[in-house]
Design an enzyme around this catalytic site. Structure first.
Site, PDB file in Angstrom:
ATOM      1  N   GLY A   1      -7.263 -10.752  -0.972  1.00  0.00           N
ATOM      2  CA  GLY A   1      -8.625 -10.481  -0.513  1.00  0.00           C
ATOM      3  C   GLY A   1      -9.320 -11.742  -0.023  1.00  0.00           C
ATOM      4  O   GLY A   1      -8.702 -12.798   0.135  1.00  0.00           O
TER       5      GLY A   1
ATOM      6  N   ASN B   1      11.423 -10.110   0.693  1.00  0.00           N
ATOM      7  CA  ASN B   1      10.271 -10.567  -0.101  1.00  0.00           C
ATOM      8  C   ASN B   1      10.755 -11.410  -1.281  1.00  0.00           C
ATOM      9  O   ASN B   1      11.342 -10.887  -2.231  1.00  0.00           O
ATOM     10  CB  ASN B   1       9.481  -9.351  -0.604  1.00  0.00           C
TER      11      ASN B   1
ATOM     12  N   ASN C   1       5.012 -11.403  -9.561  1.00  0.00           N
ATOM     13  CA  ASN C   1       5.068 -10.563 -10.760  1.00  0.00           C
ATOM     14  C   ASN C   1       6.466 -10.156 -11.185  1.00  0.00           C
ATOM     15  O   ASN C   1       6.630  -9.324 -12.068  1.00  0.00           O
ATOM     16  CB  ASN C   1       4.202  -9.318 -10.545  1.00  0.00           C
ATOM     17  N   THR C   2       7.480 -10.704 -10.532  1.00  0.00           N
ATOM     18  CA  THR C   2       8.864 -10.476 -10.951  1.00  0.00           C
ATOM     19  C   THR C   2       9.424 -11.829 -11.365  1.00  0.00           C
ATOM     20  O   THR C   2       9.537 -12.739 -10.525  1.00  0.00           O
ATOM     21  CB  THR C   2       9.698  -9.864  -9.798  1.00  0.00           C
TER      22      THR C   2
ATOM     23  N   LYS D   1       9.167 -13.261   3.614  1.00  0.00           N
ATOM     24  CA  LYS D   1       7.763 -13.378   3.190  1.00  0.00           C
ATOM     25  C   LYS D   1       7.634 -14.437   2.103  1.00  0.00           C
ATOM     26  O   LYS D   1       8.303 -14.371   1.066  1.00  0.00           O
ATOM     27  CB  LYS D   1       7.258 -12.029   2.679  1.00  0.00           C
TER      28      LYS D   1
ATOM     29  N   SER E   1       6.603 -12.385  -4.371  1.00  0.00           N
ATOM     30  CA  SER E   1       5.693 -11.707  -5.296  1.00  0.00           C
ATOM     31  C   SER E   1       5.706 -12.466  -6.609  1.00  0.00           C
ATOM     32  O   SER E   1       6.768 -12.843  -7.097  1.00  0.00           O
ATOM     33  CB  SER E   1       6.128 -10.257  -5.507  1.00  0.00           C
TER      34      SER E   1
ATOM     35  N   ASN F   1       2.101 -14.043   0.788  1.00  0.00           N
ATOM     36  CA  ASN F   1       1.884 -13.080  -0.296  1.00  0.00           C
ATOM     37  C   ASN F   1       0.590 -13.423  -1.065  1.00  0.00           C
ATOM     38  O   ASN F   1      -0.187 -14.267  -0.620  1.00  0.00           O
ATOM     39  CB  ASN F   1       3.103 -13.105  -1.224  1.00  0.00           C
TER      40      ASN F   1
ATOM     41  N   GLY G   1      -6.546 -12.296   3.149  1.00  0.00           N
ATOM     42  CA  GLY G   1      -8.001 -12.383   3.214  1.00  0.00           C
ATOM     43  C   GLY G   1      -8.634 -11.947   4.508  1.00  0.00           C
ATOM     44  O   GLY G   1      -9.810 -12.235   4.741  1.00  0.00           O
TER      45      GLY G   1
ATOM     46  N   ASN H   1      10.030  -3.701   3.662  1.00  0.00           N
ATOM     47  CA  ASN H   1       9.997  -4.900   2.815  1.00  0.00           C
ATOM     48  C   ASN H   1      10.874  -4.625   1.586  1.00  0.00           C
ATOM     49  O   ASN H   1      10.685  -3.631   0.890  1.00  0.00           O
ATOM     50  CB  ASN H   1       8.525  -5.143   2.439  1.00  0.00           C
TER      51      ASN H   1
ATOM     52  N   GLY I   1       4.313  -5.520 -10.412  1.00  0.00           N
ATOM     53  CA  GLY I   1       5.713  -5.788 -10.758  1.00  0.00           C
ATOM     54  C   GLY I   1       6.706  -4.841 -10.096  1.00  0.00           C
ATOM     55  O   GLY I   1       7.622  -4.328 -10.742  1.00  0.00           O
ATOM     56  N   PHE I   2       6.528  -4.617  -8.774  1.00  0.00           N
ATOM     57  CA  PHE I   2       7.474  -3.784  -8.008  1.00  0.00           C
ATOM     58  C   PHE I   2       7.665  -2.406  -8.631  1.00  0.00           C
ATOM     59  O   PHE I   2       8.802  -1.954  -8.845  1.00  0.00           O
ATOM     60  CB  PHE I   2       8.843  -4.484  -7.869  1.00  0.00           C
TER      61      PHE I   2
ATOM     62  N   PHE J   1       0.849  -1.202   0.000  1.00  0.00           N
ATOM     63  CA  PHE J   1       0.000   0.000   0.000  1.00  0.00           C
ATOM     64  C   PHE J   1       0.880   1.245   0.000  1.00  0.00           C
ATOM     65  O   PHE J   1       0.731   2.122  -0.845  1.00  0.00           O
ATOM     66  CB  PHE J   1      -0.939   0.007   1.210  1.00  0.00           C
TER      67      PHE J   1
ATOM     68  N   ASN K   1      -3.382  -8.276  -8.774  1.00  0.00           N
ATOM     69  CA  ASN K   1      -2.414  -7.273  -9.219  1.00  0.00           C
ATOM     70  C   ASN K   1      -1.226  -7.938  -9.888  1.00  0.00           C
ATOM     71  O   ASN K   1      -0.817  -9.032  -9.534  1.00  0.00           O
ATOM     72  CB  ASN K   1      -1.975  -6.379  -8.039  1.00  0.00           C
TER      73      ASN K   1
HETATM   74  C1  LIG Z   1      -2.104  -3.904  -4.972  1.00  0.00           C
HETATM   75  C2  LIG Z   1      -1.227  -4.788  -4.146  1.00  0.00           C
HETATM   76  C3  LIG Z   1       0.149  -4.574  -4.130  1.00  0.00           C
HETATM   77  C4  LIG Z   1       0.965  -5.392  -3.352  1.00  0.00           C
HETATM   78  N1  LIG Z   1       2.311  -5.138  -3.329  1.00  0.00           N
HETATM   79  C5  LIG Z   1       3.106  -5.895  -2.519  1.00  0.00           C
HETATM   80  C6  LIG Z   1       4.486  -5.629  -2.430  1.00  0.00           C
HETATM   81  O1  LIG Z   1       5.008  -4.686  -3.035  1.00  0.00           O
HETATM   82  N2  LIG Z   1       5.243  -6.440  -1.628  1.00  0.00           N
HETATM   83  C7  LIG Z   1       4.699  -7.473  -0.911  1.00  0.00           C
HETATM   84  O2  LIG Z   1       5.427  -8.153  -0.184  1.00  0.00           O
HETATM   85  N3  LIG Z   1       3.385  -7.735  -0.968  1.00  0.00           N
HETATM   86  C8  LIG Z   1       2.583  -6.970  -1.752  1.00  0.00           C
HETATM   87  N4  LIG Z   1       1.237  -7.236  -1.800  1.00  0.00           N
HETATM   88  C9  LIG Z   1       0.695  -8.395  -1.043  1.00  0.00           C
HETATM   89  C10 LIG Z   1       0.139  -7.983   0.314  1.00  0.00           C
HETATM   90  O3  LIG Z   1       1.154  -7.478   1.141  1.00  0.00           O
HETATM   91  C11 LIG Z   1      -0.518  -9.208   1.002  1.00  0.00           C
HETATM   92  O4  LIG Z   1       0.484 -10.181   1.232  1.00  0.00           O
HETATM   93  C12 LIG Z   1      -1.628  -9.825   0.165  1.00  0.00           C
HETATM   94  O5  LIG Z   1      -2.378  -8.808  -0.479  1.00  0.00           O
HETATM   95  C13 LIG Z   1      -2.571 -10.699   0.991  1.00  0.00           C
HETATM   96  O6  LIG Z   1      -3.215  -9.945   1.988  1.00  0.00           O
HETATM   97  P1  LIG Z   1      -4.716  -9.344   1.813  1.00  0.00           P
HETATM   98  O7  LIG Z   1      -5.586 -10.464   1.344  1.00  0.00           O
HETATM   99  O8  LIG Z   1      -5.069  -8.809   3.158  1.00  0.00           O
HETATM  100  O9  LIG Z   1      -4.614  -8.244   0.788  1.00  0.00           O
HETATM  101  C14 LIG Z   1       0.400  -6.438  -2.580  1.00  0.00           C
HETATM  102  C15 LIG Z   1      -0.987  -6.628  -2.592  1.00  0.00           C
HETATM  103  C16 LIG Z   1      -1.807  -5.822  -3.357  1.00  0.00           C
HETATM  104  C17 LIG Z   1      -3.290  -6.038  -3.330  1.00  0.00           C
END
Ligand SMILES: Cc1cc2nc3c(=O)[nH]c(=O)nc-3n(C[C@H](O)[C@H](O)[C@H](O)COP(=O)(O)O)c2cc1C
Length: 349
Positions: free
Chosen positions: A261, A169, A174-175, A210, A172, A239, A290, A138, A113-114, A63, A110
């Site tokens: 979510g 981390n 997307n990388t 993570k 993710s 993640n 979630g 992170n 991609g960082f 966020f 999403n």
């Molecule tokens: C739009 C978006 C961007 C995210 N960016 C990162 C990120 O940069 N690094 C990371 O470790 N997790 C990232 N996450 C993952 C969240 O930190 C979390 O692990 C994941 O959304 C699950 O939790 P939630 O269901 O409460 O959203 C991102 C999630 C969302 C929705």
């Protein structure tokens, strides 16, 4: 009286998701979101990896990627905030559109991609931030970097001194290649390098890793054992998922990227429970994925989480999210007969 935070969240959701996110950050900078107290629950105070948390509910990474609004976010009632992912160099991320939301399913996909401003922009903000509240940092690698390990070491060296804790981390989706760092040989080598860098540049700062919720039992077991053997201070589970569990609408299922979510809750909690069984209290766990109610947070805690984090829930609920969760969690803890959240950890493992 209308519920202003909920009203603002509803209005923001009428915008394209990335625009809504930029507006939310801008609004937080103006102080518009105000103050939502959630430090008045003795049952929720907890101490994990040497840090004292006013409550165990953190804002997950993604966020506030660039550490622009840590103080206003803490004022929303989060017990701590994790910024990032921060990469050494700034990068634009993937082409747009790359962020998709479904309000009914309370799900997000999403493939950002960082995208981020990089260490040079983030470091001074962290140094100058008010010294109130816990802020974790992170860190990740740049997409085009030839040396992943060196990128993490740079993150620890530059940002470790101004972080309350660090998160490596490697999950993710997307990388390209990032999740390969969870494979045992690569993970062991990376973690050794990161722990050594932490000891040299940011001694005493907890170092967390993570993980993806897509690791099967065998892979998760291997990673947990390595994390314990190499003295990581905690594991975050986890993640976003590349799977598409039940309840995800087709429109979102078709999009490539990581799902978060409500539909992620069961999978992420199951992976957390598995990690807790392996870890057996040898390393604290952070439960993510979630969470949208205090009961969800409590279920993660009973499955083995010492702390929890949420992101998507706040997008659907608005600025009052953390304070509501804290109030509900306090009720859950006391209704179940526990005097503290720490006493409930793993009790339904
Ligand atoms: C739009 C978006 C961007 C995210 N960016 C990162 C990120 O940069 N690094 C990371 O470790 N997790 C990232 N996450 C993952 C969240 O930190 C979390 O692990 C994941 O959304 C699950 O939790 P939630 O269901 O409460 O959203 C991102 C999630 C969302 C929705």
């Amino acid at each position: 009286m209308p519920d202003m935070p909920a009203l603002i969240a509803r209005t923001l959701r009428t915008f394209d998701p990335e625009r809504a996110h930029r507006l939310a950050i801008a609004g937080l900078k103006t102080g518009l979101a105000g103050h939502h107290a959630s430090d008045g629950y003795p049952s929720l105070r907890t101490s994990v990896f040497g840090l004292g948390f006013p409550n165990p509910i953190g804002l997950a990474a993604g966020f506030d990627k660039n550490a622009e609004v840590t103080a206003p976010l803490l004022r929303l009632g989060f017990g701590y905030v994790e910024i990032g992912t921060v990469t050494p160099l700034p990068q634009a991320g993937n082409p747009k559109p790359r962020l998709f939301r479904d309000d009914h399913a309370k799900a997000i996909v999403n493939r950002l991609g960082f995208n981020g401003q990089g260490i040079d922009a983030v470091e001074p903000r962290l140094r100058q931030r008010p010294r109130t509240g816990i802020v974790g940092v992170n860190i990740g690698r740049n997409k085009l970097s030839a040396e992943a390990e060196a990128d993490y070491v740079t993150g620890i060296r530059r940002l470790g001194p101004c972080a309350d804790y660090l998160t490596v981390n490697i999950s993710s989706p997307n990388t390209p290649g990032l999740r390969g760092l969870q494979e045992p040989a690569a993970f062991e080598s990376l973690l050794k390098a990161c722990v050594a860098a932490r000891t040299m540049h940011a001694p005493g700062k907890p170092l967390l890793v993570k993980l993806a919720p897509d690791l099967d039992n065998k892979a998760l077991r291997a990673v947990v054992e390595i994390a314990v053997a190499q003295h990581a201070d905690g594991l975050i589970l986890g993640n976003t998922t590349i799977s598409r569990p039940d309840g995800v609408p087709d429109r979102l299922s078709r999009e490539m990227g990581g799902l978060s979510g409500r539909p992620l809750f069961d999978l992420a909690t199951d992976r957390l429970r598995c990690a807790y069984r392996v870890a057996g209290g040898r390393i604290p766990l952070v439960g993510v994925g979630g969470i949208s109610t205090g009961a969800d947070a409590f279920a993660k805690i009973r499955a083995g989480a010492s702390l929890v984090q949420a992101y998507s829930g706040m997008i659907f609920d608005g600025a009052g999210f953390a304070a509501r969760l804290a109030k509900e969690l306090d009720e859950c803890v006391r209704d179940a007969g526990f005097t503290s959240v720490a006493a409930a950890v793993g009790t339904a493992g």
